[in-house]
Design an enzyme around this catalytic site. Structure first.
Site, PDB file in Angstrom:
ATOM      1  N   GLY A   1      -0.804 113.795 -35.551  1.00  0.00           N
ATOM      2  CA  GLY A   1      -1.126 112.379 -35.523  1.00  0.00           C
ATOM      3  C   GLY A   1      -0.566 111.649 -34.321  1.00  0.00           C
ATOM      4  O   GLY A   1      -1.125 110.642 -33.870  1.00  0.00           O
ATOM      5  N   ASN A   2       0.531 112.168 -33.746  1.00  0.00           N
ATOM      6  CA  ASN A   2       1.128 111.514 -32.585  1.00  0.00           C
ATOM      7  C   ASN A   2       0.212 111.549 -31.373  1.00  0.00           C
ATOM      8  O   ASN A   2       0.326 110.737 -30.460  1.00  0.00           O
ATOM      9  CB  ASN A   2       2.454 112.185 -32.213  1.00  0.00           C
ATOM     10  CG  ASN A   2       2.268 113.613 -31.753  1.00  0.00           C
ATOM     11  OD1 ASN A   2       1.878 114.460 -32.538  1.00  0.00           O
ATOM     12  ND2 ASN A   2       2.534 113.886 -30.498  1.00  0.00           N
TER      13      ASN A   2
ATOM     14  N   LYS B   1      -4.446 119.114 -42.180  1.00  0.00           N
ATOM     15  CA  LYS B   1      -5.025 119.585 -40.926  1.00  0.00           C
ATOM     16  C   LYS B   1      -4.431 120.906 -40.464  1.00  0.00           C
ATOM     17  O   LYS B   1      -5.139 121.764 -39.926  1.00  0.00           O
ATOM     18  CB  LYS B   1      -4.849 118.493 -39.870  1.00  0.00           C
ATOM     19  CG  LYS B   1      -5.126 118.880 -38.446  1.00  0.00           C
ATOM     20  CD  LYS B   1      -3.854 119.210 -37.670  1.00  0.00           C
ATOM     21  CE  LYS B   1      -2.834 118.105 -37.748  1.00  0.00           C
ATOM     22  NZ  LYS B   1      -1.536 118.454 -37.140  1.00  0.00           N
TER      23      LYS B   1
ATOM     24  N   LYS C   1      -0.533 113.887 -49.774  1.00  0.00           N
ATOM     25  CA  LYS C   1      -0.938 113.707 -48.376  1.00  0.00           C
ATOM     26  C   LYS C   1      -0.867 112.236 -47.985  1.00  0.00           C
ATOM     27  O   LYS C   1      -1.613 111.407 -48.516  1.00  0.00           O
ATOM     28  CB  LYS C   1      -2.357 114.236 -48.180  1.00  0.00           C
ATOM     29  CG  LYS C   1      -2.873 114.119 -46.745  1.00  0.00           C
ATOM     30  CD  LYS C   1      -2.118 115.029 -45.812  1.00  0.00           C
ATOM     31  CE  LYS C   1      -2.701 114.988 -44.406  1.00  0.00           C
ATOM     32  NZ  LYS C   1      -1.880 115.760 -43.467  1.00  0.00           N
TER      33      LYS C   1
ATOM     34  N   LYS D   1       3.087 122.533 -41.581  1.00  0.00           N
ATOM     35  CA  LYS D   1       3.017 123.243 -40.305  1.00  0.00           C
ATOM     36  C   LYS D   1       3.668 124.615 -40.412  1.00  0.00           C
ATOM     37  O   LYS D   1       3.135 125.619 -39.930  1.00  0.00           O
ATOM     38  CB  LYS D   1       3.668 122.413 -39.194  1.00  0.00           C
ATOM     39  CG  LYS D   1       2.917 121.167 -38.804  1.00  0.00           C
ATOM     40  CD  LYS D   1       3.660 120.386 -37.756  1.00  0.00           C
ATOM     41  CE  LYS D   1       2.827 119.214 -37.254  1.00  0.00           C
ATOM     42  NZ  LYS D   1       2.377 118.302 -38.329  1.00  0.00           N
TER      43      LYS D   1
END
Length: 322
Positions: free
Chosen positions: A9-10, A206, A122, A264
């Site tokens: 998102g960054n 994601k 989420k 992740k």
């Protein structure tokens, strides 16, 4: 080398920034320069990205206009994937004018009985202080959870089971197309008894979807780019320690935040255990050095730092097209 690159998102919106089109484009332009550098190193890339802030904003806008009829999260996810993919494709195309690009809406099959539907985790949308988040949750029937020192809305995040457009993506990659896909984890769909598909109210993680995509494409590496330079043990404490090279066995017993680094790490472990190939997590600006094995956290399954070489086209086409 075929690398599936998952933009955090960054890359789209930094924490605390207003969710404006200008801020999003500025951040994507920065990410595009990093992706162009990877291509310049001789790699083939398939690009995925998050959509948490964007899909949350779209849902918020829909809630503020109830007379227009609220669209479900799967439709809003598709809308945000098209919006973000357009900007990524355009900014990257401005840097790599000789290349071909395609942004592809991607359906991802999930299990309708996944327990995640009963336990939303989420985070989507903007961050709030606790009092504001609590008030909005009561007004709108949201589930909320902490996100760092703030609070956000949380929605179901079922496990991805199959990327339905994997053969199309593979077809494009074989022909040298840089593909932007699996935006926001893809559009979650379930199979009906008659074999047809329909969307469901959820947002797929994601990174887990990117790991699945990398496995279906038989990619050589999964690269997850975020706003921290590595995976840390005891992150945010005086004893924080960066992990540089780990095996799935060494790290699988450790706990990481479910809303940030946890997925992740799980995605990296899944890819490495399934393929024996490396996955890596690190900072966006360090992408080239991470792929070289010089920075970030590497998850190794017996593979060494890969050499840069163009694989035969057949290597990228694991599915027959009908």
């Amino acid at each position: 080398m075929l690398v599936v690159v998952a933009l955090g998102g960054n890359a789209l919106l930094r924490r605390g920034e207003p969710m404006t089109a200008g801020n999003q484009r500025s951040n994507i332009k920065r990410a595009a320069s990093v992706l162009a550098a990877l291509v310049g190193e001789g790699h083939s890339v398939v690009i995925t990205h998050g959509n948490g802030p964007q899909v949350g904003l779209l849902a918020l806008q829909a809630a503020n206009n109830p007379g227009d009829g609220a669209f479900p999260l799967d439709v809003l996810g598709a809308e945000s994937a098209g919006m973000i993919g357009y900007v990524i494709e355009q900014e990257l195309g401005n840097l790599l004018k000789e290349r071909l690009f395609a942004t592809l809406l991607t359906q991802v099959k999930v299990d309708p009985h996944d327990p995640a539907f009963a336990r939303p985790t989420k985070p989507i949308g903007p961050v709030y202080d606790k009092a504001t988040a609590t008030r909005l949750a009561a007004q709108r029937g949201w589930q909320i959870a902490p996100d760092g020192d703030k609070w956000r809305r949380v929605v179901p995040s079922p496990k991805p089971l199959e990327i339905l457009e994997a053969s199309v993506i593979s077809f494009l990659v074989e022909r040298g197309v840089i593909v932007v896909c699996t935006g926001g984890g893809g559009v979650p769909v379930i199979a009906r008894d008659d074999g047809s598909f329909c969307g469901v109210e959820a947002v797929i993680d994601k990174d887990l979807a990117s790991s699945l995509l990398a496995r279906q494409l038989k990619a050589d590496m999964l690269l997850m780019l975020t706003d921290v330079d590595a995976v840390y043990v005891d992150y945010g404490t005086a004893t924080a320690r960066a992990l540089r090279r780990v095996s799935p066995t060494e790290i699988s017993g450790r706990d990481f935040p479910a809303g940030s680094m946890g997925p992740k790490v799980s995605a990296a472990i899944e890819f490495t255990e399934a393929t024996g190939k490396p996955a890596a997590i690190g900072k966006l600006d360090d992408a080239v050095e991470i792929v070289r094995g010089e920075r970030g956290t590497w998850f190794e399954g017996g593979a060494s730092v890969p050499t840069v070489e163009r694989l035969p086209a057949s290597r990228h086409r694991p599915y027959k097209l009908s």
